[in-house]
Design a protein around this motif. Structure first.
Motif, short mmCIF file in Angstrom:
data_model
loop_
_atom_site.label_atom_id
_atom_site.label_comp_id
_atom_site.label_asym_id
_atom_site.label_seq_id
_atom_site.Cartn_x
_atom_site.Cartn_y
_atom_site.Cartn_z
N GLU A 1 55.71 -26.26 4.21
CA GLU A 1 54.45 -25.76 4.10
C GLU A 1 53.66 -25.48 2.88
O GLU A 1 54.44 -24.91 1.77
CB GLU A 1 54.40 -24.79 5.10
N TYR A 2 52.75 -26.25 2.09
CA TYR A 2 51.90 -25.27 1.07
C TYR A 2 50.54 -25.31 1.49
O TYR A 2 50.47 -26.03 1.75
CB TYR A 2 52.70 -26.01 -0.29
N LYS A 3 50.24 -24.69 -0.19
CA LYS A 3 48.99 -24.94 0.34
C LYS A 3 48.08 -26.08 -1.00
O LYS A 3 48.92 -26.33 -1.67
CB LYS A 3 48.01 -23.22 -0.96
N LYS A 4 47.17 -26.56 0.02
CA LYS A 4 46.73 -27.79 -0.03
C LYS A 4 45.44 -27.26 -1.40
O LYS A 4 45.02 -29.10 -2.06
CB LYS A 4 46.17 -28.57 1.27
N GLY A 5 45.06 -26.57 -1.87
CA GLY A 5 43.90 -26.17 -2.90
C GLY A 5 44.36 -24.99 -3.19
O GLY A 5 44.75 -24.07 -2.85
N GLU A 6 43.31 -24.84 -4.42
CA GLU A 6 43.16 -24.14 -5.25
C GLU A 6 41.62 -24.03 -6.14
O GLU A 6 42.05 -24.77 -6.37
CB GLU A 6 44.04 -23.32 -5.52
N PHE A 7 41.32 -22.76 -6.29
CA PHE A 7 39.84 -22.40 -7.23
C PHE A 7 40.24 -20.97 -7.97
O PHE A 7 40.76 -20.53 -7.00
CB PHE A 7 38.68 -22.16 -6.19
N PHE A 8 40.25 -21.21 -8.98
CA PHE A 8 40.72 -20.31 -10.52
C PHE A 8 39.47 -20.03 -11.23
O PHE A 8 38.35 -20.62 -11.53
CB PHE A 8 41.77 -20.83 -11.26
N ILE A 9 38.73 -18.96 -11.22
CA ILE A 9 38.00 -17.77 -11.88
C ILE A 9 38.39 -16.53 -12.74
O ILE A 9 38.82 -16.42 -12.47
CB ILE A 9 36.58 -18.27 -10.69
N GLY A 10 37.75 -17.12 -13.97
CA GLY A 10 38.42 -16.30 -14.93
C GLY A 10 37.66 -15.98 -16.49
O GLY A 10 36.89 -16.88 -16.93
N TYR A 11 38.52 -15.22 -16.52
CA TYR A 11 38.14 -14.96 -17.95
C TYR A 11 38.09 -15.85 -19.23
O TYR A 11 39.98 -16.00 -18.77
CB TYR A 11 38.11 -13.30 -18.62
#
Length: 216
Positions: free
Chosen positions: A24-34
């Motif tokens: 089981e693993y995360k199928k996606g991610e979204f990063f927002i930052g400085y």
């Protein structure tokens, strides 16, 4: 026979469930930052864009990225960053017929990266500390707007000023460390990238730092 059949079914189901839990693993991610970009403005080359200053400058801005994980450890990544700098310059130059003069101006600069590539990371749902690495390629776009230009008597500033922009090949090689906050959010503690851009055949050796939040 019925009991044996039921026992086999239970065993198979248990095995599949255990396998699914392990995989089981995360199928996606979204990063927002400085984003903090240490920009090498002393580009090797002979064009106007590269010769107006010969030192690194600190640019501040944003970085966003999205990852589609095709495997627990591998994902396809898209990355966009934009950083900005506003600096006043004043320096001495040769003046005619002899002697020296001064040139002063304000440079409003921006640098964008539009990149894509692969990310390596353990995307297990229950992982708490998540180091990652990525290799990205694409294009960089630099823009410098020169304003408030002042040239002393005897200094020819013809053609110096206005807006200069250029788009060229770019890359980012680096990685960082994420810390799990909950099942949906990670804190990106640090991201560090070597960010070369090839403006007009010359390479700028930039270093990009980032922090922010990762949504899963």
């Amino acid at each position: 026979m019925r009991k044996l059949f039921l026992a086999l079914c239970v065993t198979a189901f248990t095995g599949l469930t255990a396998f699914a839990q392990v995989d089981e693993y995360k199928k996606g991610e979204f990063f927002i930052g400085y984003s903090n970009n240490q920009v090498d403005t002393g580009i090797a080359g002979g064009d106007d864009f590269s010769e107006f200053v010969d030192e690194s400058e600190t640019f501040h801005g944003f970085n966003v990225s999205g990852v589609f994980n095709v495997h627990r450890y591998f994902g396809i990544k898209g990355d966009i960053s934009g950083t900005y700098n506003n600096t006043d310059y004043a320096f001495s130059v040769p003046a005619s017929p002899s002697g020296t003069g001064t040139v002063a101006f304000e440079a409003d600069s921006s640098l964008y990266n539009f990149l894509a590539g692969v990310q390596i990371k353990d995307n297990a749902s229950d992982a708490r500390i998540k180091p990652f690495a990525h290799v990205l390629g694409g294009v960089g776009h630099g823009r410098v707007k020169i304003s408030n230009l002042t040239c002393s008597t005897g200094v020819d500033c013809t053609g110096f000023g206005g807006t200069i922009s250029e788009t060229a090949g770019a890359a980012a090689f680096g990685g960082g460390l994420d810390l799990r906050i909950n099942n949906r959010v990670d804190l990106r503690l640090i991201q560090v990238d070597y960010n070369p851009i090839w403006f007009d055949g010359g390479r700028t050796d930039n270093v990009r730092f980032g922090i922010g939040l990762v949504f899963k």
